[in-house]
Design an enzyme around this catalytic site. Structure first.
Site, PDB file in Angstrom:
ATOM      1  CD  GLU A 290      17.375 -29.997 -28.393  1.00 53.83           C
ATOM      2  OE1 GLU A 290      16.791 -30.355 -28.160  1.00 53.83           O
ATOM      3  OE2 GLU A 290      18.579 -29.008 -28.561  1.00 53.83           O
TER       4      GLU A 290
ATOM      5  CD  GLU B  34      27.426 -47.704 -23.335  1.00 53.44           C
ATOM      6  OE1 GLU B  34      28.160 -46.748 -23.609  1.00 53.44           O
ATOM      7  OE2 GLU B  34      27.219 -48.476 -23.697  1.00 53.44           O
TER       8      GLU B  34
ATOM      9  CG  MET C  10      18.236 -31.493 -17.571  1.00 50.19           C
ATOM     10  SD  MET C  10      18.966 -32.053 -18.777  1.00 50.19           S
ATOM     11  CE  MET C  10      20.718 -31.516 -18.430  1.00 50.19           C
ATOM     12  NE  ARG C  11      16.506 -38.141 -10.929  1.00 48.05           N
ATOM     13  CZ  ARG C  11      17.564 -37.940  -9.308  1.00 48.05           C
ATOM     14  NH1 ARG C  11      17.735 -37.164  -9.066  1.00 48.05           N
ATOM     15  NH2 ARG C  11      17.386 -38.882  -9.013  1.00 48.05           N
ATOM     16  CB  ILE C  12      22.712 -40.389 -14.009  1.00 46.50           C
ATOM     17  CG1 ILE C  12      23.380 -39.864 -14.734  1.00 46.50           C
ATOM     18  CG2 ILE C  12      23.039 -42.277 -14.644  1.00 46.50           C
ATOM     19  CD1 ILE C  12      24.684 -39.457 -14.348  1.00 46.50           C
TER      20      ILE C  12
ATOM     21  CB  SER D 280      21.104 -38.247 -31.149  1.00 49.21           C
ATOM     22  OG  SER D 280      22.902 -37.323 -31.596  1.00 49.21           O
TER      23      SER D 280
ATOM     24  CG  ASN E 139      17.535 -38.913 -23.622  1.00 43.00           C
ATOM     25  OD1 ASN E 139      17.006 -37.989 -22.602  1.00 43.00           O
ATOM     26  ND2 ASN E 139      18.742 -39.006 -23.479  1.00 43.00           N
TER      27      ASN E 139
ATOM     28  N   GLY F 164      10.563 -27.107 -21.235  1.00 42.87           N
ATOM     29  CA  GLY F 164       9.293 -27.836 -21.460  1.00 42.87           C
ATOM     30  C   GLY F 164       9.235 -27.457 -23.373  1.00 42.87           C
ATOM     31  CB  SER F 165      10.749 -25.407 -25.761  1.00 43.39           C
ATOM     32  OG  SER F 165      12.047 -26.869 -26.183  1.00 43.39           O
TER      33      SER F 165
ATOM     34  CG  HIS G 280      22.627 -36.091 -25.846  1.00 47.42           C
ATOM     35  ND1 HIS G 280      22.582 -35.934 -24.501  1.00 47.42           N
ATOM     36  CD2 HIS G 280      23.635 -35.948 -26.310  1.00 47.42           C
ATOM     37  CE1 HIS G 280      23.167 -35.247 -24.190  1.00 47.42           C
ATOM     38  NE2 HIS G 280      24.314 -35.543 -24.947  1.00 47.42           N
TER      39      HIS G 280
ATOM     40  CG  ASP H 200      23.271 -39.377 -23.062  1.00 53.38           C
ATOM     41  OD1 ASP H 200      21.988 -38.906 -22.682  1.00 53.38           O
ATOM     42  OD2 ASP H 200      24.062 -38.089 -22.388  1.00 53.38           O
TER      43      ASP H 200
HETATM   44  C1  GAR Z   1      17.016 -30.050 -25.220  1.00 54.05           C
HETATM   45  O1  GAR Z   1      18.262 -28.725 -26.119  1.00 54.05           O
HETATM   46  C2  GAR Z   1      17.244 -31.464 -25.143  1.00 54.05           C
HETATM   47  O2  GAR Z   1      18.287 -32.061 -25.550  1.00 54.05           O
HETATM   48  C3  GAR Z   1      18.177 -31.660 -23.502  1.00 54.05           C
HETATM   49  O3  GAR Z   1      17.691 -30.705 -22.069  1.00 54.05           O
HETATM   50  C4  GAR Z   1      16.834 -29.460 -23.092  1.00 54.05           C
HETATM   51  C5  GAR Z   1      15.614 -29.575 -22.498  1.00 54.05           C
HETATM   52  O4  GAR Z   1      14.869 -27.948 -23.126  1.00 54.05           O
HETATM   53  N1  GAR Z   1      18.547 -32.389 -22.922  1.00 54.05           N
HETATM   54  C6  GAR Z   1      19.534 -33.433 -22.300  1.00 54.05           C
HETATM   55  O5  GAR Z   1      20.406 -32.293 -22.430  1.00 54.05           O
HETATM   56  C7  GAR Z   1      19.686 -34.551 -22.378  1.00 54.05           C
HETATM   57  N2  GAR Z   1      21.055 -35.064 -21.830  1.00 54.05           N
HETATM   58  P1  GAR Z   1      13.235 -28.197 -23.093  1.00 54.05           P
HETATM   59  O6  GAR Z   1      13.395 -28.308 -22.089  1.00 54.05           O
HETATM   60  O7  GAR Z   1      13.008 -26.854 -23.683  1.00 54.05           O
HETATM   61  O8  GAR Z   1      12.205 -28.822 -24.303  1.00 54.05           O
END
Ligand code: GAR
Length: 223
Positions: free
Chosen positions: A178, A147, A94-96, A140, A111, A16-17, A113, A149
């Protein structure tokens, strides 16, 4: 009487950062939204603990207690709607998502990514950028569509890949970018400078022809 703040739900599967970054920017007064709900598919997600500490309602749903993906997603989205959220942020979720279940949220859901989309949809983005010999990597934020990402990219943050970088170092250097990118895009979305129109992103009333760049502060600043 002041107008009510836009209500935002956040979904996260992990530490959750990115959620923490949203909460920090809001606490500084630079993201005028109310967080209606933080939800997760993992009861142990750090994001849920952060939300609890911030006094935000939380929701943990276990995908294993549903017959299939669509049933899980329909219940998840129904609960998000019931929270009063108008906007939805996937911050490491992290789910589709099922295309039919997410349809009512298209244009209101973003989202983050960790790649320069359209490069490296899916998993292991840092590793894949290194293996490809890329000189540049990034993150991004895009509108979520059915679709994976693949929805219109709104904004990107870029960083140079340095000699000797490994997957972990690259991820570590990207994360602070990010943390700037996601709140900046959410601010544009909830202030409606950024809109969804005819299956595409629109910025200040014009079609967004190329992603905004985090390095261009005039576009993504809090002004
Ligand atoms: C982040 O790097 C985000 O971009 C990625 O998961 C991480 C979550 O970190 N997201 C994906 O890969 C989505 N496909 P966080 O829990 O510290 O925010």
């Amino acid at each position: 009487m002041t107008a009510p703040l836009p209500r935002v739900a956040v979904l996260a599967s992990g530490r959750g950062s990115n959620l923490a970054a949203l909460l920090d920017v809001r606490a500084r007064g630079e993201l005028p939204v109310d967080f209606a709900l933080v939800g997760s598919d993992k009861a142990t997600a750090g994001a849920l603990r952060l939300a609890e500490a911030a006094g935000i309602p939380t929701l943990a749903l276990d995908p294993r207690s549903y017959p299939d993906r669509r049933a899980f997603d329909l219940d998840l989205f129904a609960r998000i709607t019931a929270s009063g959220a108008e906007w939805l942020v996937l911050a490491g979720f992290m789910r589709i998502l099922d295309g039919e279940a997410l349809a009512p949220w298209v244009g209101r859901m973003i989202n983050i990514h960790p790649s320069l989309l359209p490069k490296y949809r899916g998993l292991h983005t840092h590793r894949r950028a290194l293996e490809a010999g890329d000189r540049e990597h990034g993150a991004s934020v895009h509108f979520v569509t059915a679709e994976l990402d693949g929805g219109p990219v709104i904004a990107q943050a870029r960083l140079a890949i340095e000699a000797g970088d490994d997957e972990h170092q690259l991820a570590q250097r990207l994360l602070p970018l990010e943390h700037q990118l996601l709140p900046a895009v959410l601010r544009l979305l909830t202030s409606q400078r950024l809109q969804w129109n005819d299956h595409a992103a629109q910025f200040d009333g014009q079609p967004l022809l190329a992603p905004l760049d985090l390095g261009d502060h005039s576009l993504l600043s809090a002004e």
